[in-house]
Design a protein around this motif. Structure first.
Motif, PDB file in Angstrom:
ATOM      1  N   ALA A   1       0.818  -1.208   0.000  1.00 16.39           N
ATOM      2  CA  ALA A   1       0.000   0.000   0.000  1.00 16.39           C
ATOM      3  C   ALA A   1       0.851   1.257   0.000  1.00 16.39           C
ATOM      4  O   ALA A   1       0.369   2.337  -0.330  1.00 16.39           O
ATOM      5  CB  ALA A   1      -0.928   0.009   1.215  1.00 16.39           C
TER       6      ALA A   1
ATOM      7  N   ARG B   1       2.008   6.705   0.650  1.00 20.46           N
ATOM      8  CA  ARG B   1       0.998   5.729   0.256  1.00 20.46           C
ATOM      9  C   ARG B   1       0.646   5.912  -1.216  1.00 20.46           C
ATOM     10  O   ARG B   1       0.537   7.043  -1.693  1.00 20.46           O
ATOM     11  CB  ARG B   1      -0.254   5.868   1.125  1.00 20.46           C
ATOM     12  CG  ARG B   1       0.003   5.471   2.572  1.00 20.46           C
ATOM     13  CD  ARG B   1      -1.288   5.316   3.343  1.00 20.46           C
ATOM     14  NE  ARG B   1      -1.021   4.745   4.651  1.00 20.46           N
ATOM     15  CZ  ARG B   1      -0.917   3.426   4.882  1.00 20.46           C
ATOM     16  NH1 ARG B   1      -1.066   2.567   3.891  1.00 20.46           N
ATOM     17  NH2 ARG B   1      -0.676   2.988   6.092  1.00 20.46           N
TER      18      ARG B   1
ATOM     19  N   ARG C   1      -2.089   5.591  -2.773  1.00 22.63           N
ATOM     20  CA  ARG C   1      -3.352   6.289  -3.053  1.00 22.63           C
ATOM     21  C   ARG C   1      -3.227   7.804  -2.918  1.00 22.63           C
ATOM     22  O   ARG C   1      -4.166   8.531  -3.249  1.00 22.63           O
ATOM     23  CB  ARG C   1      -4.473   5.758  -2.170  1.00 22.63           C
ATOM     24  CG  ARG C   1      -4.302   5.943  -0.693  1.00 22.63           C
ATOM     25  CD  ARG C   1      -5.410   5.193   0.040  1.00 22.63           C
ATOM     26  NE  ARG C   1      -5.267   5.249   1.483  1.00 22.63           N
ATOM     27  CZ  ARG C   1      -5.846   6.154   2.249  1.00 22.63           C
ATOM     28  NH1 ARG C   1      -6.592   7.098   1.695  1.00 22.63           N
ATOM     29  NH2 ARG C   1      -5.694   6.129   3.558  1.00 22.63           N
TER      30      ARG C   1
ATOM     31  N   ASN D   1      -5.706  -2.939  -1.654  1.00 19.41           N
ATOM     32  CA  ASN D   1      -5.270  -2.591  -0.307  1.00 19.41           C
ATOM     33  C   ASN D   1      -6.310  -1.703   0.367  1.00 19.41           C
ATOM     34  O   ASN D   1      -7.190  -1.131  -0.289  1.00 19.41           O
ATOM     35  CB  ASN D   1      -3.912  -1.887  -0.364  1.00 19.41           C
ATOM     36  CG  ASN D   1      -2.775  -2.860  -0.628  1.00 19.41           C
ATOM     37  OD1 ASN D   1      -2.687  -3.900   0.026  1.00 19.41           O
ATOM     38  ND2 ASN D   1      -1.906  -2.551  -1.580  1.00 19.41           N
ATOM     39  N   ARG D   2      -6.201  -1.581   1.675  1.00 20.91           N
ATOM     40  CA  ARG D   2      -7.174  -0.807   2.450  1.00 20.91           C
ATOM     41  C   ARG D   2      -7.270   0.630   1.923  1.00 20.91           C
ATOM     42  O   ARG D   2      -6.256   1.276   1.669  1.00 20.91           O
ATOM     43  CB  ARG D   2      -6.770  -0.794   3.913  1.00 20.91           C
ATOM     44  CG  ARG D   2      -7.750  -0.062   4.826  1.00 20.91           C
ATOM     45  CD  ARG D   2      -7.374  -0.186   6.274  1.00 20.91           C
ATOM     46  NE  ARG D   2      -7.434  -1.576   6.721  1.00 20.91           N
ATOM     47  CZ  ARG D   2      -7.142  -1.968   7.976  1.00 20.91           C
ATOM     48  NH1 ARG D   2      -6.763  -1.074   8.873  1.00 20.91           N
ATOM     49  NH2 ARG D   2      -7.221  -3.244   8.309  1.00 20.91           N
ATOM     50  N   GLY D   3      -8.495   1.091   1.764  1.00 19.44           N
ATOM     51  CA  GLY D   3      -8.716   2.446   1.283  1.00 19.44           C
ATOM     52  C   GLY D   3      -8.768   2.565  -0.224  1.00 19.44           C
ATOM     53  O   GLY D   3      -8.958   3.664  -0.755  1.00 19.44           O
ATOM     54  N   HIS D   4      -8.605   1.439  -0.937  1.00 17.34           N
ATOM     55  CA  HIS D   4      -8.633   1.454  -2.400  1.00 17.34           C
ATOM     56  C   HIS D   4      -9.974   0.923  -2.904  1.00 17.34           C
ATOM     57  O   HIS D   4     -10.592   0.065  -2.282  1.00 17.34           O
ATOM     58  CB  HIS D   4      -7.483   0.609  -2.963  1.00 17.34           C
ATOM     59  CG  HIS D   4      -6.136   1.210  -2.750  1.00 17.34           C
ATOM     60  ND1 HIS D   4      -5.317   1.583  -3.783  1.00 17.34           N
ATOM     61  CD2 HIS D   4      -5.461   1.521  -1.615  1.00 17.34           C
ATOM     62  CE1 HIS D   4      -4.188   2.081  -3.308  1.00 17.34           C
ATOM     63  NE2 HIS D   4      -4.253   2.053  -1.985  1.00 17.34           N
ATOM     64  N   ASP D   5     -10.405   1.416  -4.039  1.00 16.39           N
ATOM     65  CA  ASP D   5     -11.698   1.082  -4.620  1.00 16.39           C
ATOM     66  C   ASP D   5     -11.548  -0.061  -5.624  1.00 16.39           C
ATOM     67  O   ASP D   5     -10.939   0.115  -6.678  1.00 16.39           O
ATOM     68  CB  ASP D   5     -12.259   2.325  -5.315  1.00 16.39           C
ATOM     69  CG  ASP D   5     -13.636   2.106  -5.926  1.00 16.39           C
ATOM     70  OD1 ASP D   5     -14.124   0.966  -5.915  1.00 16.39           O
ATOM     71  OD2 ASP D   5     -14.216   3.084  -6.428  1.00 16.39           O
TER      72      ASP D   5
ATOM     73  N   ASP E   1     -10.198 -10.091  -3.367  1.00 16.82           N
ATOM     74  CA  ASP E   1     -11.378  -9.241  -3.247  1.00 16.82           C
ATOM     75  C   ASP E   1     -12.496  -9.736  -4.170  1.00 16.82           C
ATOM     76  O   ASP E   1     -12.389  -9.640  -5.392  1.00 16.82           O
ATOM     77  CB  ASP E   1     -11.001  -7.795  -3.589  1.00 16.82           C
ATOM     78  CG  ASP E   1     -12.091  -6.813  -3.232  1.00 16.82           C
ATOM     79  OD1 ASP E   1     -13.101  -6.767  -3.958  1.00 16.82           O
ATOM     80  OD2 ASP E   1     -11.935  -6.090  -2.233  1.00 16.82           O
TER      81      ASP E   1
END
Length: 256
Positions: free
Chosen positions: A57, A68, A70, A119-123, A150
């Motif tokens: 991430a 990060r 993102r 990863n966490r926070g990703h769409d 996912d």
């Protein structure tokens, strides 16, 4: 029906990641030089929507920078050195875009197990929308498998193409009780499981259900040896040459 994919015994994990910095163009070239024709790679999006080949991430572990993904743009990533951490010979290696990686795979006539890394926070929807059209356009259906942990990403991927033109793989750590439902939900081609957490009866059930069984990430070919008899189709390994030597020696011993 699924694409006419001829899975190899060995797939180089994140490229040949024991010989070159993971998920880079250099790692894929190293796999090619070693005679490996399939690689496993991770793809995710930067903050500006650029698809890149990267696992984490953030960039701290595999570059000389911090931040990060993102929150980063493509120009920012190209100021990073993604090779020196691995060895001086790779100093100056850059983070690879999906576009550049697909061009290299096409030029080398290689195939890929591409993991949609959410990863966490990703769409996951945005990731599929940016990645899948490029992959479908760049490679023939028999030369790639798209996998993910996912399920949202996998379900959305299936809306782009039917099973006969797009092979999807369900990634799991331990085999869950509902693995059959997960695979049926997306008309999966394969199931990808952690090799050390599989039991013989589980592996055999996956194969009997008609799914190709890909196992990650064994690096000791002797320890992995029983899983071939359990029905494993491919080993996704950091050490493809070690596996090649072991398998060649085992075949020679059987032939004598």
């Amino acid at each position: 029906m699924h694409p006419a994919i001829s899975l190899p015994t060995l797939i180089a994990h994140r490229g040949y990641s024991a010989a070159a910095p993971e998920n880079t163009l250099a790692a894929v070239r190293a796999a090619h030089r070693a005679g490996v024709r399939w690689v496993e790679l991770d793809v995710q999006l930067l903050g500006d929507g650029t698809p890149v080949i990267w696992h984490d991430a953030d960039v701290a572990r595999c570059s000389d920078g911090r931040g990060r993904l993102r929150r980063m743009t493509w120009p920012q990533t190209q100021t990073l050195d993604a090779g020196r951490w691995f060895g001086k010979a790779f100093a100056g290696e850059k983070m690879a875009s999906l576009e550049d990686m697909l061009a290299l795979l096409d030029a080398l006539e290689m195939s890929v197990n591409l993991e949609l890394k959410v990863n966490r926070g990703h769409d996951p929807i945005a990731l599929v929308d940016r990645v899948l059209p490029s992959v479908l356009d760049a490679l023939p259906a028999e030369r790639f498998v798209l996998s993910s942990f996912d399920q949202t990403a996998l379900r959305h991927s299936r809306t782009f193409a039917p099973a006969n033109t797009l092979a999807l793989g369900v990634l799991v750590n331990r085999l869950p009780k509902d693995w059959r439902t997960l695979c049926a939900d997306i008309d999966a081609f394969s199931l990808h499981a952690h090799w050390g957490r599989l039991k013989p009866a589980q592996a055999e059930a996956v194969v009997q259900a008609g799914y190709a069984l890909l196992c990650y990430t064994p690096n000791d070919p002797h320890a992995f040896h029983p899983l071939w008899a359990w029905g494993a189709a491919s080993a996704i390994t950091d050490e493809p040459e070690a596996f090649q030597r072991y398998l060649s020696a085992s075949f020679s011993a059987i032939s004598r």
